[in-house]
Scaffold this active site. Structure first.
Site, PDB file in Angstrom:
ATOM      1  N   GLN A 143       0.841  -1.203   0.000  1.00  0.00           N
ATOM      2  CA  GLN A 143       0.000   0.000   0.000  1.00  0.00           C
ATOM      3  C   GLN A 143       0.876   1.254   0.000  1.00  0.00           C
ATOM      4  N   THR A 144       1.730   1.382   1.026  1.00  0.00           N
ATOM      5  CA  THR A 144       2.512   2.613   1.207  1.00  0.00           C
ATOM      6  C   THR A 144       3.465   2.866   0.035  1.00  0.00           C
ATOM      7  N   ARG A 316      19.420  -7.349  41.429  1.00  0.00           N
ATOM      8  CA  ARG A 316      20.412  -6.277  41.479  1.00  0.00           C
ATOM      9  C   ARG A 316      20.381  -5.572  42.834  1.00  0.00           C
ATOM     10  N   GLN A 336      12.063   3.137  42.024  1.00  0.00           N
ATOM     11  CA  GLN A 336      11.968   2.060  41.023  1.00  0.00           C
ATOM     12  C   GLN A 336      10.524   1.595  40.927  1.00  0.00           C
ATOM     13  N   THR A 428       4.202   3.562  14.234  1.00  0.00           N
ATOM     14  CA  THR A 428       4.095   4.156  12.887  1.00  0.00           C
ATOM     15  C   THR A 428       3.322   3.261  11.930  1.00  0.00           C
ATOM     16  N   GLU A 430       0.824   0.496  10.287  1.00  0.00           N
ATOM     17  CA  GLU A 430      -0.642   0.344  10.439  1.00  0.00           C
ATOM     18  C   GLU A 430      -1.278   1.646  10.896  1.00  0.00           C
ATOM     19  N   ASP A 432       0.174   5.910  11.532  1.00  0.00           N
ATOM     20  CA  ASP A 432       0.895   6.731  12.510  1.00  0.00           C
ATOM     21  C   ASP A 432      -0.040   7.032  13.686  1.00  0.00           C
TER      22      ASP A 432
HETATM   23  C1  LIG Z   1      -1.344 -15.051  17.874  1.00  0.00           C
HETATM   24  C2  LIG Z   1      -0.956 -14.428  16.588  1.00  0.00           C
HETATM   25  C3  LIG Z   1       0.497 -14.343  16.487  1.00  0.00           C
HETATM   26  C4  LIG Z   1       0.976 -13.678  15.236  1.00  0.00           C
HETATM   27  C5  LIG Z   1       2.431 -13.639  15.219  1.00  0.00           C
HETATM   28  C6  LIG Z   1       2.977 -12.324  15.647  1.00  0.00           C
HETATM   29  C7  LIG Z   1       3.462 -11.574  14.518  1.00  0.00           C
HETATM   30  C8  LIG Z   1       2.915 -10.211  14.606  1.00  0.00           C
HETATM   31  C9  LIG Z   1       3.117  -9.582  13.344  1.00  0.00           C
HETATM   32  C10 LIG Z   1       2.502  -8.252  13.308  1.00  0.00           C
HETATM   33  C11 LIG Z   1       2.709  -7.810  11.931  1.00  0.00           C
HETATM   34  C12 LIG Z   1       2.455  -6.435  11.769  1.00  0.00           C
HETATM   35  C13 LIG Z   1       3.114  -6.073  10.505  1.00  0.00           C
HETATM   36  C14 LIG Z   1       2.751  -4.716  10.191  1.00  0.00           C
HETATM   37  C15 LIG Z   1       3.281  -4.355   8.886  1.00  0.00           C
HETATM   38  C16 LIG Z   1       2.803  -3.038   8.532  1.00  0.00           C
HETATM   39  C17 LIG Z   1       1.904  -2.861   7.602  1.00  0.00           C
HETATM   40  C18 LIG Z   1       1.414  -1.517   7.228  1.00  0.00           C
HETATM   41  O1  LIG Z   1       1.798  -0.517   7.789  1.00  0.00           O
HETATM   42  S1  LIG Z   1       0.288  -1.460   5.976  1.00  0.00           S
HETATM   43  C19 LIG Z   1      -0.063   0.213   5.693  1.00  0.00           C
HETATM   44  C20 LIG Z   1      -0.903   0.809   6.766  1.00  0.00           C
HETATM   45  N1  LIG Z   1      -1.261   2.134   6.429  1.00  0.00           N
HETATM   46  C21 LIG Z   1      -2.021   2.870   7.183  1.00  0.00           C
HETATM   47  O2  LIG Z   1      -2.444   2.450   8.245  1.00  0.00           O
HETATM   48  C22 LIG Z   1      -2.394   4.199   6.631  1.00  0.00           C
HETATM   49  C23 LIG Z   1      -3.078   5.069   7.628  1.00  0.00           C
HETATM   50  N2  LIG Z   1      -4.075   5.878   6.950  1.00  0.00           N
HETATM   51  C24 LIG Z   1      -5.409   5.566   6.955  1.00  0.00           C
HETATM   52  O3  LIG Z   1      -5.830   4.583   7.538  1.00  0.00           O
HETATM   53  C25 LIG Z   1      -6.354   6.466   6.245  1.00  0.00           C
HETATM   54  O4  LIG Z   1      -5.887   6.963   5.110  1.00  0.00           O
HETATM   55  C26 LIG Z   1      -6.908   7.567   7.143  1.00  0.00           C
HETATM   56  C27 LIG Z   1      -7.951   6.895   8.010  1.00  0.00           C
HETATM   57  C28 LIG Z   1      -5.863   8.222   8.012  1.00  0.00           C
HETATM   58  C29 LIG Z   1      -7.554   8.692   6.328  1.00  0.00           C
HETATM   59  O5  LIG Z   1      -8.266   8.152   5.265  1.00  0.00           O
HETATM   60  P1  LIG Z   1      -9.227   8.995   4.323  1.00  0.00           P
HETATM   61  O6  LIG Z   1      -9.883   8.123   3.343  1.00  0.00           O
HETATM   62  O7  LIG Z   1      -8.530  10.190   3.843  1.00  0.00           O
HETATM   63  O8  LIG Z   1     -10.235   9.260   5.404  1.00  0.00           O
HETATM   64  P2  LIG Z   1     -11.066  10.348   6.024  1.00  0.00           P
HETATM   65  O9  LIG Z   1     -10.324  10.864   7.214  1.00  0.00           O
HETATM   66  O10 LIG Z   1     -11.556  11.330   5.014  1.00  0.00           O
HETATM   67  O11 LIG Z   1     -12.201   9.352   6.426  1.00  0.00           O
HETATM   68  C30 LIG Z   1     -13.225   8.922   5.582  1.00  0.00           C
HETATM   69  C31 LIG Z   1     -14.194   8.110   6.410  1.00  0.00           C
HETATM   70  O12 LIG Z   1     -13.681   6.790   6.542  1.00  0.00           O
HETATM   71  C32 LIG Z   1     -13.630   6.433   7.910  1.00  0.00           C
HETATM   72  N3  LIG Z   1     -12.526   5.487   8.047  1.00  0.00           N
HETATM   73  C33 LIG Z   1     -11.214   5.729   7.878  1.00  0.00           C
HETATM   74  N4  LIG Z   1     -10.534   4.593   8.076  1.00  0.00           N
HETATM   75  C34 LIG Z   1     -11.437   3.629   8.351  1.00  0.00           C
HETATM   76  C35 LIG Z   1     -11.345   2.256   8.642  1.00  0.00           C
HETATM   77  N5  LIG Z   1     -10.159   1.633   8.717  1.00  0.00           N
HETATM   78  N6  LIG Z   1     -12.456   1.571   8.865  1.00  0.00           N
HETATM   79  C36 LIG Z   1     -13.665   2.172   8.848  1.00  0.00           C
HETATM   80  N7  LIG Z   1     -13.826   3.475   8.572  1.00  0.00           N
HETATM   81  C37 LIG Z   1     -12.727   4.200   8.333  1.00  0.00           C
HETATM   82  C38 LIG Z   1     -13.407   7.733   8.629  1.00  0.00           C
HETATM   83  O13 LIG Z   1     -13.768   7.628   9.949  1.00  0.00           O
HETATM   84  C39 LIG Z   1     -14.324   8.639   7.839  1.00  0.00           C
HETATM   85  O14 LIG Z   1     -15.635   8.382   8.240  1.00  0.00           O
HETATM   86  P3  LIG Z   1     -16.693   9.558   8.255  1.00  0.00           P
HETATM   87  O15 LIG Z   1     -17.960   8.890   8.638  1.00  0.00           O
HETATM   88  O16 LIG Z   1     -16.684  10.163   6.882  1.00  0.00           O
HETATM   89  O17 LIG Z   1     -16.199  10.511   9.302  1.00  0.00           O
HETATM   90  C1  LIG Z   2       8.662  -1.243  10.070  1.00  0.00           C
HETATM   91  C2  LIG Z   2       7.594  -0.785   9.117  1.00  0.00           C
HETATM   92  C3  LIG Z   2       6.893  -1.727   8.390  1.00  0.00           C
HETATM   93  C4  LIG Z   2       5.928  -1.336   7.462  1.00  0.00           C
HETATM   94  N1  LIG Z   2       5.293  -2.277   6.706  1.00  0.00           N
HETATM   95  C5  LIG Z   2       4.428  -1.887   5.736  1.00  0.00           C
HETATM   96  C6  LIG Z   2       3.799  -2.853   4.892  1.00  0.00           C
HETATM   97  O1  LIG Z   2       3.992  -4.047   5.033  1.00  0.00           O
HETATM   98  N2  LIG Z   2       2.975  -2.416   3.912  1.00  0.00           N
HETATM   99  C7  LIG Z   2       2.714  -1.098   3.721  1.00  0.00           C
HETATM  100  O2  LIG Z   2       1.963  -0.771   2.815  1.00  0.00           O
HETATM  101  N3  LIG Z   2       3.282  -0.162   4.522  1.00  0.00           N
HETATM  102  C8  LIG Z   2       4.126  -0.518   5.508  1.00  0.00           C
HETATM  103  N4  LIG Z   2       4.705   0.422   6.329  1.00  0.00           N
HETATM  104  C9  LIG Z   2       4.418   1.839   6.107  1.00  0.00           C
HETATM  105  C10 LIG Z   2       3.567   2.447   7.202  1.00  0.00           C
HETATM  106  O3  LIG Z   2       2.254   2.006   7.126  1.00  0.00           O
HETATM  107  C11 LIG Z   2       3.631   3.979   7.095  1.00  0.00           C
HETATM  108  O4  LIG Z   2       4.964   4.360   7.362  1.00  0.00           O
HETATM  109  C12 LIG Z   2       2.671   4.612   8.066  1.00  0.00           C
HETATM  110  O5  LIG Z   2       1.342   4.437   7.646  1.00  0.00           O
HETATM  111  C13 LIG Z   2       2.959   6.121   8.272  1.00  0.00           C
HETATM  112  O6  LIG Z   2       2.940   6.789   7.082  1.00  0.00           O
HETATM  113  P1  LIG Z   2       4.138   7.729   6.612  1.00  0.00           P
HETATM  114  O7  LIG Z   2       5.402   6.960   6.693  1.00  0.00           O
HETATM  115  O8  LIG Z   2       3.712   8.273   5.307  1.00  0.00           O
HETATM  116  O9  LIG Z   2       4.225   8.878   7.663  1.00  0.00           O
HETATM  117  P2  LIG Z   2       3.812  10.394   7.438  1.00  0.00           P
HETATM  118  O10 LIG Z   2       2.357  10.489   7.244  1.00  0.00           O
HETATM  119  O11 LIG Z   2       4.670  11.023   6.410  1.00  0.00           O
HETATM  120  O12 LIG Z   2       4.160  10.958   8.872  1.00  0.00           O
HETATM  121  C14 LIG Z   2       5.200  11.906   9.150  1.00  0.00           C
HETATM  122  C15 LIG Z   2       4.758  12.763  10.339  1.00  0.00           C
HETATM  123  O13 LIG Z   2       3.659  13.585   9.945  1.00  0.00           O
HETATM  124  C16 LIG Z   2       2.595  13.493  10.878  1.00  0.00           C
HETATM  125  N5  LIG Z   2       1.323  13.597  10.153  1.00  0.00           N
HETATM  126  C17 LIG Z   2       0.975  13.031   8.969  1.00  0.00           C
HETATM  127  N6  LIG Z   2      -0.271  13.362   8.629  1.00  0.00           N
HETATM  128  C18 LIG Z   2      -0.749  14.155   9.606  1.00  0.00           C
HETATM  129  C19 LIG Z   2      -1.995  14.810   9.832  1.00  0.00           C
HETATM  130  N7  LIG Z   2      -3.028  14.670   9.000  1.00  0.00           N
HETATM  131  N8  LIG Z   2      -2.127  15.548  10.946  1.00  0.00           N
HETATM  132  C20 LIG Z   2      -1.108  15.652  11.829  1.00  0.00           C
HETATM  133  N9  LIG Z   2       0.084  15.043  11.671  1.00  0.00           N
HETATM  134  C21 LIG Z   2       0.265  14.308  10.579  1.00  0.00           C
HETATM  135  C22 LIG Z   2       2.768  12.129  11.530  1.00  0.00           C
HETATM  136  O14 LIG Z   2       2.244  12.153  12.852  1.00  0.00           O
HETATM  137  C23 LIG Z   2       4.284  11.950  11.542  1.00  0.00           C
HETATM  138  O15 LIG Z   2       4.815  12.506  12.703  1.00  0.00           O
HETATM  139  C24 LIG Z   2       5.661   0.043   7.276  1.00  0.00           C
HETATM  140  C25 LIG Z   2       6.355   0.993   8.037  1.00  0.00           C
HETATM  141  C26 LIG Z   2       7.311   0.597   8.951  1.00  0.00           C
HETATM  142  C27 LIG Z   2       8.060   1.627   9.741  1.00  0.00           C
END
Ligand SMILES: CCCCCCCCCCCCCCC/C=C/C(=O)SCCNC(=O)CCNC(=O)[C@H](O)C(C)(C)COP(=O)(O)OP(=O)(O)OC[C@H]1O[C@@H](n2cnc3c(N)ncnc32)[C@H](O)[C@@H]1OP(=O)(O)O
Ligand SMILES: Cc1cc2nc3c(=O)[nH]c(=O)nc-3n(C[C@H](O)[C@H](O)[C@H](O)COP(=O)(O)OP(=O)(O)OC[C@H]3O[C@@H](n4cnc5c(N)ncnc54)[C@H](O)[C@@H]3O)c2cc1C
Length: 670
Positions: A143-144, A316, A336, A428, A430, A432
């Protein structure tokens, strides 16, 4: 169980264990959720600890390449054992957990498979999941991009439909559209769910998911048009460097139309875009699922750090009594205790709220299946908020646990540096944490305005319906003992959360526009969101105490921990509670006094309370946190494993050290 890989040697912590006032086995059940959960976790933890392939004691000394190969070896071996032993899904997940090394399999199981389950049609699920479940393909979640992570709507990768061939053309139009970060993408994944802007009939329909094959299933080389690699080393040694987070550029890569995930929207053979009658937010469903699992990860990581710091603190000793008596265990210092016991309480609090969140997620999923979407906003707010608050608190706490262990906590052999480095990015990935808290705030502002128009809120915001009372109530606490009353605690948390949210809503309404007001007040909104989430955690802990909890003294210990969790938050955020008029300065100091008494009551139980986490020495991976407390022998032994100690005289002596010393000697003789 942790004694199993300890081998029955002298127990330096026996005295500590003897002072426990509760049944540790009963606490293990409360922590794990059921007797069955304890047993299956024990079996899987022992399986991992007894298998030499899963050794990790020299992990931080490996080069990146060696570490990556070691991760591939462990993942393949884990799969082999899973098949040979016919492990259930629950057992296989735990096996992966106790191996404790981030790798491509995490993304495959935690994101790729759920993305297809949530966004694919039945036909697509049948085709792709069949292969994924057998590891015939390895998937990730792409995604990112280099230019956008938080702002998902800002992604630039395009998927343009070509009706002449019935294909999508996947393309990275700019440098910033390069996929960047997906775990496993760099070197391992053969497939990915790629998020891209869907363009058909000349119109941009926004972000959608597509299944793409990335590498040949014969020789693993990238398919034509795909440039792919690892994004480089990350924070800390070992740690998340076992994961091949990747970069990918697409140059007009064609995929069949049926590889668009079509449960939420479809593109017809003619190129017509059709949206199903489900909310478009379901596109974000995989993130909701993973955020929920991350809360459980946070409680686990925090409990590991606390286990290390508590056991080490009991071993300790520094400084003695003036009369020349024995030295003091550092755990006996009040400073502590006031730094460490809130983390112990938080570990339990996060564990219980994580169990509740899992229930909530399952409940919402069942409702979604029967087309009831009403609870989706709350599920989003709860998962986003709890993921944010628990991971931030955990990262801060692990760092503090390093300091609580003094110099030895800074050694890799303490296990703490790696634990910190692995869990820090959970703040960060899933989403920030600040961005997610702003989502919670948005939900709260909506709820406040609905309450104002007479709608009764439900679920975790139900308390807002009690607005008349909560906006003007005064805490009834008058003595230190009054802070033992869960109802009194809950009331001040509810009043604080509601008043902070209402203050924000009132101030936003004074701004020229809703959007400007939200932006201007965003720091306050984040604090209001934190207050709401902390209320949820406190409430779920109190509710846990109303369940049947078996085992002598178990409930009493949990009551103390619940008190510590809530009262340390009152102490830490006293400014909020005072400025909103929820407590007086006197009540604040009574809370602090109560807290001190609770720390003293928990002290004799501290080691047993961390034993109840039931971690093997292998999983804990810490010379300081060993079950038997034989810390100094372990530290001494670990030091000799360092590659620097392979030779007595170091490499580089002849080239750099000897000439320098000789030259200085010569100069001194002149
Ligand atoms: C026992 C088990 C053991 C397992 C073993 C252990 C291993 C553990 C492993 C763990 C692994 C973890 C690995 C992690 C790897 C990492 C992966 C990633 O990072 S993937 C990428 C993740 N990226 C993000 O999370 C991006 C963050 N950004 C967003 O989610 C969205 O863009 C936003 C919500 C910040 C903004 O979206 P936008 O469309 O611009 O939204 P609006 O603010 O305008 O909202 C519109 C509307 O939608 C609602 N909304 C937003 N998100 C959601 C959602 N997720 N679900 C439902 N609704 C959602 C929001 O509230 C708004 O609603 P409204 O009614 O209009 O107000
Ligand atoms: C170890 C690791 C593993 C990852 N794995 C995956 C993966 O498997 N798949 C995948 O797709 N992605 C993955 N990611 C990406 C991750 O999901 C993004 O890094 C995360 O969603 C944050 O987005 P960004 O890096 O663009 O941060 P940015 O949005 O650029 O954030 C920079 C700063 O700006 C601030 N900021 C941003 N927007 C706003 C706002 N609207 N208001 C106020 N402050 C704001 C934040 O708080 C932060 O301090 C991974 C990241 C890491 C570090």
């Amino acid at each position: 169980m942790a004694a199993a890989d300890w081998g029955g040697k002298a127990d330096h912590l026996a005295g500590e264990r003897a002072t426990a006032q509760f049944d540790v086995d009963g606490m293990k059940v409360a922590w794990a959720g059921s007797r069955h959960a304890v047993e299956v976790a024990d079996r899987m933890a022992c399986l991992v600890a007894s298998d030499p392939v899963f050794r990790k004691d020299t992990r931080t000394m490996l080069s990146r390449k060696e570490l990556f190969k070691d991760t591939l070896k462990k993942a393949a071996h884990a799969w082999k054992r899973t098949v040979e032993l016919h492990l259930t899904e629950e057992e296989a997940n735990l096996l992966r957990l106790y191996i404790d090394q981030p790798g491509y399999v995490d993304l495959h199981w935690v994101m790729f498979v759920p993305a297809i389950k949530g966004q694919g049609t039945e036909e697509q699920q049948k085709k792709w999941l069949t292969m994924a479940y057998k590891f015939q393909i390895i998937g990730t979640y792409a995604q990112t991009e280099l230019g956008h992570g938080s702002n998902v709507q800002g992604l630039e990768t395009t998927a343009t439909f070509d009706p002449s061939t019935d294909e999508f053309i996947m393309h990275s139009p700019t440098l910033t559209s390069s996929k960047w970060w997906p775990g496993g993408l760099g070197k391992t994944s053969t497939h990915a769910v790629v998020y891209a802007r869907l363009i058909t009939e000349g119109k941009d329909y926004g972000i959608h998911g597509f299944i793409m094959q990335l590498r040949s299933l014969d020789d693993h080389s990238p398919l034509p048009g795909i440039t792919i690699g690892d994004i480089g080393g990350k924070f800390g040694s070992g740690a998340y460097n076992s994961m091949d987070n990747g970069v990918m550029r697409l140059d007009h890569v064609r995929i069949p139309r049926d590889q668009m995930l079509m449960r939420l929207a479809q593109v017809t053979r003619e190129g017509k875009y059709v949206h199903s009658d489900v909310p478009k937010q379901l596109l974000y469903g995989t993130m909701v699922y993973v955020r929920q699992t991350i809360v459980a990860d946070a409680s686990r990581a925090l409990s590991r750090a606390v286990c290390i710091a508590v056991r080490y603190g009991a071993i300790r000793k520094q400084f003695g009594s003036k009369a020349g008596g024995p030295e003091t265990q550092v755990l006996n210092y009040k400073t502590q205790q006031s730094r460490l016991f809130p983390f112990l309480a938080s570990a339990y609090a996060f564990r219980f709220v994580g169990q509740w969140l899992k229930w909530l997620y399952t409940d919402v999923t069942q409702k979604l299946e029967s087309k009831d979407f009403s609870t989706l906003p709350e599920a989003h707010a709860c998962t986003a908020g709890l993921k944010s608050v628990t991971t931030s608190a955990t990262a801060d706490a692990i760092e503090e646990c390093q300091k609580l262990c003094g110099g030895h906590g800074y050694l890799n052999s303490s296990g703490l540096p790696e634990l910190f480095a692995v869990n820090l990015p959970a703040c960060t990935y899933e989403g920030d944490n600040v961005v997610l808290l702003l989502q919670v705030a948005r939900f709260l502002m909506k709820t406040v305005s609905q309450v104002a128009s007479g709608k009764q809120p439900v679920g975790t915001t139900a308390y807002m319906g009690n607005i008349q009372h909560l906006m003007q109530c005064k805490s009834v606490v008058n003595t230190v003992e009054d802070w033992l009353n869960p109802a009194a605690i809950k009331e001040v948390f509810e009043a604080r959360a509601l008043r902070m949210a209402v203050n924000c809503a009132q101030n936003i309404s004074k701004a020229p526009s809703q959007e400007e007001g939200f932006s201007e007040l965003s720091p306050d909104l984040v604090e209001a969101a934190v207050a709401h989430v902390q209320l949820i955690i406190v409430t779920k802990f109190i509710e846990k105490l109303q369940e049947d909890i078996l085992g002598h003294g178990v409930k009493e210990q949990l009551q103390k921990l619940c008190g510590i969790y809530a009262l340390h938050l009152i102490h830490k955020h006293l400014g909020d509670f005072l400025s909103t008029g929820c407590v007086t300065a006197r009540q604040g100091s009574l809370a602090n006094e109560r807290l001190g008494k609770l720390y003293a009551q928990v002290r004799p139980n501290a080691v047993a309370l961390v034993d109840a986490f039931d971690y093997t020495d292998h999983y804990l991976g810490s010379a300081l946190g060993r079950y038997d407390g034989d810390v100094y022998s372990a530290l001494y032994k670990e030091a000799w494993k360092d590659p620097l100690n392979e030779t007595v005289v170091p490499d580089g002596y002849q080239e750099h050290l000897r000439p320098l010393l000789k030259q200085q000697l010569k100069l001194s003789r002149l």
